[in-house]
Design an enzyme around this catalytic site. Sequence first.
Site, PDB file in Angstrom:
ATOM      1  N   HIS A  40       1.176  -0.500   3.316  1.00  0.00           N
ATOM      2  CA  HIS A  40       2.166  -0.810   4.341  1.00  0.00           C
ATOM      3  C   HIS A  40       3.543  -1.023   3.712  1.00  0.00           C
ATOM      4  O   HIS A  40       4.544  -0.497   4.201  1.00  0.00           O
ATOM      5  CB  HIS A  40       1.748  -2.071   5.103  1.00  0.00           C
ATOM      6  N   HIS A  97      -4.160  -8.140   2.067  1.00  0.00           N
ATOM      7  CA  HIS A  97      -3.603  -8.025   0.721  1.00  0.00           C
ATOM      8  C   HIS A  97      -3.317  -9.400   0.132  1.00  0.00           C
ATOM      9  O   HIS A  97      -3.074 -10.369   0.864  1.00  0.00           O
ATOM     10  CB  HIS A  97      -2.296  -7.223   0.724  1.00  0.00           C
TER      11      HIS A  97
END
Length: 346
Positions: free
Chosen positions: A114, A167
């Site tokens: 991302h 993450h």
Amino acid sequence: MESTLGAGIAMAEALQNQLPWLENVWLWVTFLGDPKSLFLFYFPAAYYASRRVGIAVLWISLITEWLNLVFKWFLFGDRPFWWVHESGYYSQAPAQVHQFPSSCETGPGSPSGHCMITGAALWPIMTAVSSQMATRAHSRWVRVIPSLAYCTFLLAVGLSRVFLLAHFPHQVLAGLITGAVLGWLMTPQVPMERELSFYGLTSLALLLGASLIYWTLFTLGLDLSWSINLASKWCERPEWVHLDSRPFASLSRDSGAALGLGIALHSPCYAQVRRAHLGYGQKLVCLVLAMGLLGPLNWLGYPPQISLFYIFNFLKYTLWPCLVLALVPWLVHMFSAQEAPPIRSS
């Protein structure tokens, strides 16, 4: 390293429990920072604002996403939503964290896709807006607004990924830095309207290059499906594990988009509208029509067989640039030309 990962879980716990009212904000931010949103929203919007910037967004998206896939194969990054179970972290210091439908991605975690892909692809938009404001605004503070917006949005994307247990913070930081550097390096080098063979060979190189790396690592004894197995094992709900989060899903998307870009640039529809001047109203109609076509195409169901899914994904994203660059502008231009009153000769 264990202490770093543990600190990342603590940060996710703080975001989830100390700021629960921001949950919907983080979910929206992670959706807007998804690489798929680059194809669905940012690419069409940028293209109808500036042809050069739009092509740059698409090109940088597909090249950076391919690089992100390769980086993840070599860096073997865990994701928080499975690491807390595999490491025994829960038994040592139980954390009050939970998963979301967007948590259960199946690829390795480092660096954050991302942050890396979106950061690189939004760079040409940021620089284009900055140059426009630099010529029109006299205030230095006004001229830095695009850069501040770029940094603020990417920081929010990074925090949303930590919040979702997708993450760790260091993976987010690696993605942010790598994405900004790639965006800075690639923006001046984007190919514009090259021959069709160039785009076809690029698509083939992406497919063969990733496949060669994959089978080389597999031959050396590395199991690159380890992250898929862990995601399937530790995701709270099986339906949250999506086929389109698999590593080869992004590869089929990128190679398809590269081929589609070449087909679009050499199509008869594009040849007719390339020299045409579309007004602001026509460009807005193009954007609305493109979104109306791309939205249903994006949300089409997928074949359950993995091989058919990859073929379907490749064909879908091959069609994507053809709609945005060629078919939609051609339709708007043709209908506008028919509705325009005839010019009377004196």
